[in-house]
Write a protein that holds these residues in place. Structure first.
Motif, mmCIF file in Angstrom:
data_model
loop_
_atom_site.group_PDB
_atom_site.id
_atom_site.type_symbol
_atom_site.label_atom_id
_atom_site.label_comp_id
_atom_site.label_asym_id
_atom_site.label_seq_id
_atom_site.Cartn_x
_atom_site.Cartn_y
_atom_site.Cartn_z
ATOM 1 N N ALA A 1 0.852 -1.197 0.000
ATOM 2 C CA ALA A 1 0.000 0.000 0.000
ATOM 3 C C ALA A 1 0.883 1.241 0.000
ATOM 4 O O ALA A 1 1.819 1.356 0.784
ATOM 5 C CB ALA A 1 -0.926 -0.008 1.210
ATOM 6 N N GLY A 2 0.596 2.135 -0.908
ATOM 7 C CA GLY A 2 1.395 3.345 -1.060
ATOM 8 C C GLY A 2 2.343 3.284 -2.236
ATOM 9 O O GLY A 2 2.981 4.282 -2.569
ATOM 10 N N THR A 3 2.432 2.127 -2.894
ATOM 11 C CA THR A 3 3.345 1.986 -4.026
ATOM 12 C C THR A 3 2.633 2.057 -5.374
ATOM 13 O O THR A 3 3.284 2.065 -6.411
ATOM 14 C CB THR A 3 4.119 0.655 -3.962
ATOM 15 O OG1 THR A 3 3.187 -0.437 -4.065
ATOM 16 C CG2 THR A 3 4.911 0.541 -2.670
ATOM 17 N N GLY A 4 1.298 2.101 -5.364
ATOM 18 C CA GLY A 4 0.563 2.069 -6.621
ATOM 19 C C GLY A 4 -0.322 3.269 -6.839
ATOM 20 O O GLY A 4 -0.361 4.208 -6.041
ATOM 21 N N GLY A 5 -1.050 3.197 -7.934
ATOM 22 C CA GLY A 5 -1.981 4.251 -8.302
ATOM 23 C C GLY A 5 -3.197 3.635 -8.945
ATOM 24 O O GLY A 5 -3.644 2.557 -8.559
ATOM 25 N N SER A 6 -3.704 4.301 -9.962
ATOM 26 C CA SER A 6 -4.850 3.781 -10.706
ATOM 27 C C SER A 6 -4.349 3.322 -12.081
ATOM 28 O O SER A 6 -3.161 3.439 -12.383
ATOM 29 C CB SER A 6 -5.911 4.874 -10.866
ATOM 30 O OG SER A 6 -5.488 5.840 -11.815
ATOM 31 N N ASP A 7 -5.279 2.860 -12.907
ATOM 32 C CA ASP A 7 -4.891 2.465 -14.267
ATOM 33 C C ASP A 7 -4.926 3.660 -15.227
ATOM 34 O O ASP A 7 -4.699 3.512 -16.418
ATOM 35 C CB ASP A 7 -5.767 1.319 -14.772
ATOM 36 C CG ASP A 7 -7.255 1.646 -14.734
ATOM 37 O OD1 ASP A 7 -7.620 2.792 -14.410
ATOM 38 O OD2 ASP A 7 -8.054 0.737 -15.029
ATOM 39 N N MET A 8 -5.160 4.847 -14.690
ATOM 40 C CA MET A 8 -5.154 6.062 -15.505
ATOM 41 C C MET A 8 -3.737 6.628 -15.559
ATOM 42 O O MET A 8 -2.925 6.343 -14.682
ATOM 43 C CB MET A 8 -6.103 7.097 -14.907
ATOM 44 C CG MET A 8 -7.550 6.654 -14.880
ATOM 45 S SD MET A 8 -8.552 7.933 -14.109
ATOM 46 C CE MET A 8 -10.102 7.079 -13.941
ATOM 47 N N PRO A 9 -3.443 7.449 -16.565
ATOM 48 C CA PRO A 9 -2.088 8.021 -16.659
ATOM 49 C C PRO A 9 -1.815 9.017 -15.523
ATOM 50 O O PRO A 9 -2.741 9.580 -14.943
ATOM 51 C CB PRO A 9 -2.083 8.730 -18.013
ATOM 52 C CG PRO A 9 -3.512 8.917 -18.381
ATOM 53 C CD PRO A 9 -4.294 7.845 -17.683
ATOM 54 N N ASP A 10 -0.527 9.187 -15.219
ATOM 55 C CA ASP A 10 -0.135 10.169 -14.209
ATOM 56 C C ASP A 10 -0.534 11.574 -14.665
ATOM 57 O O ASP A 10 -0.709 11.829 -15.854
ATOM 58 C CB ASP A 10 1.383 10.113 -13.967
ATOM 59 C CG ASP A 10 1.805 8.857 -13.223
ATOM 60 O OD1 ASP A 10 0.933 8.149 -12.670
ATOM 61 O OD2 ASP A 10 3.017 8.587 -13.184
ATOM 62 N N LEU A 11 -0.637 12.461 -13.686
ATOM 63 C CA LEU A 11 -1.071 13.831 -13.943
ATOM 64 C C LEU A 11 0.100 14.803 -13.895
ATOM 65 O O LEU A 11 1.010 14.639 -13.081
ATOM 66 C CB LEU A 11 -2.089 14.254 -12.879
ATOM 67 C CG LEU A 11 -3.405 13.495 -12.866
ATOM 68 C CD1 LEU A 11 -4.192 13.822 -11.608
ATOM 69 C CD2 LEU A 11 -4.212 13.842 -14.109
ATOM 70 N N PRO A 12 0.054 15.844 -14.716
ATOM 71 C CA PRO A 12 1.077 16.895 -14.609
ATOM 72 C C PRO A 12 0.821 17.720 -13.345
ATOM 73 O O PRO A 12 -0.326 17.874 -12.917
ATOM 74 C CB PRO A 12 0.861 17.730 -15.866
ATOM 75 C CG PRO A 12 -0.581 17.527 -16.218
ATOM 76 C CD PRO A 12 -0.913 16.115 -15.788
ATOM 77 N N ALA A 13 1.866 18.236 -12.767
ATOM 78 C CA ALA A 13 1.742 19.089 -11.589
ATOM 79 C C ALA A 13 0.880 20.304 -11.930
ATOM 80 O O ALA A 13 0.935 20.828 -13.045
ATOM 81 C CB ALA A 13 3.119 19.546 -11.128
ATOM 82 N N GLU A 14 0.057 20.713 -10.952
ATOM 83 C CA GLU A 14 -0.751 21.921 -11.084
ATOM 84 C C GLU A 14 -0.489 22.775 -9.836
ATOM 85 O O GLU A 14 -1.372 23.011 -9.023
ATOM 86 C CB GLU A 14 -2.241 21.573 -11.209
ATOM 87 C CG GLU A 14 -2.571 20.830 -12.491
ATOM 88 C CD GLU A 14 -4.035 20.430 -12.607
ATOM 89 O OE1 GLU A 14 -4.702 20.941 -13.525
ATOM 90 O OE2 GLU A 14 -4.506 19.618 -11.789
ATOM 91 N N PHE A 15 0.770 23.202 -9.706
ATOM 92 C CA PHE A 15 1.171 23.983 -8.544
ATOM 93 C C PHE A 15 0.479 25.344 -8.572
ATOM 94 O O PHE A 15 0.203 25.897 -9.637
ATOM 95 C CB PHE A 15 2.686 24.181 -8.503
ATOM 96 C CG PHE A 15 3.458 22.885 -8.396
ATOM 97 C CD1 PHE A 15 2.921 21.758 -7.796
ATOM 98 C CD2 PHE A 15 4.744 22.807 -8.888
ATOM 99 C CE1 PHE A 15 3.652 20.579 -7.688
ATOM 100 C CE2 PHE A 15 5.488 21.637 -8.792
ATOM 101 C CZ PHE A 15 4.937 20.521 -8.189
#
Length: 169
Positions: A78-92
Motif C-alpha cells: 500500500a502506497g506503491t501504486g496508483g490507478s490504471d489512468m495516466p499520471d497527472l502533470p503538476a498543477e502547482f
C-alpha cells in the motif's frame, strides 16, 4: 451538513467516525479535481486504507491498486501504486498547504501524481509550491484527526466510501 455550493465539485468521504466533506478546487487544479471525481464515481476509493499517517503532519491514502482491503490488499505494498489512468502533470499554485487541504501525493517526479492524496493535519508551509493542492475539508476534520497513525498503521483506517455530492444528494 456543510453548505455545499457546488455539488459537482464536492466529495463526501465516509470514515468510521463520520462524513468528511471536501470542496474540490477545479479552478486551481482542474486535472486533479477531475481525477478525484472519476475515481470516486468508479468507486475506486472505497475500502482504501490510510497507509501513511504521521502525527502533526498528514494522512495519506488513495492507492487504489494496493490499498483496497476488499481487493488484493497488501499493507506492505500500500502506497506503491496508483490507478490504471495516466499520471497527472503538476498543477502547482499559490495556495498554501493549510490544515485540511488536500494535496496530491507523488514520487520525486513532480508530474507523477495519480490517485494518492493526503490531508494535512496542520499548516505545512514547507510543502507549498512542491505538491498540488486541489481541495479542502469543509466539514468533518474532527473525523480526519481520529485516523489511526503509523507508517503503515498496524490496523489502518480506511475510506469506507467516497462519492461526488452531485451523485448522492
Amino acid at each position: 451538513m456543510a453548505e455545499i455550493k457546488d455539488p459537482e465539485n464536492t466529495i463526501i468521504m465516509t470514515l468510521k467516525d463520520g462524513e468528511v466533506v471536501i470542496e474540490l478546487l477545479p479552478d486551481v487544479a482542474p486535472k486533479h479535481a477531475e481525477r478525484m471525481k472519476a475515481l470516486a464515481r468508479a468507486k475506486a476509493y472505497d475500502n482504501v486504507v490510510f497507509h501513511r499517517v504521521i502525527e502533526g503532519f498528514m494522512a495519506q491514502t488513495g492507492d487504489v491498486a494496493n490499498g483496497n482491503t476488499e481487493d488484493g490488499f497488501n499493507i506492505r505494498r500500500a502506497g506503491t501504486g496508483g490507478s490504471d489512468m495516466p499520471d497527472l502533470p503538476a498543477e502547482f499554485s499559490k495556495l498554501p498547504h493549510a490544515r485540511g487541504t488536500i494535496g496530491a501525493a507523488r514520487s520525486q517526479n513532480p508530474n507523477s501524481a495519480n490517485s494518492q492524496f493526503f490531508i494535512n493535519f496542520r499548516d505545512n508551509d514547507f510543502l507549498n509550491g512542491q505538491y498540488t493542492v486541489y481541495g479542502r475539508v469543509i466539514q468533518g476534520m474532527e473525523h480526519v484527526d481520529k485516523i489511526v497513525r503509523g507508517e503503515p498503521p498496524a490496523n489502518p483506517d480506511k475510506m469506507l466510501t467516497v462519492r461526488v455530492a452531485a451523485d448522492v444528494l
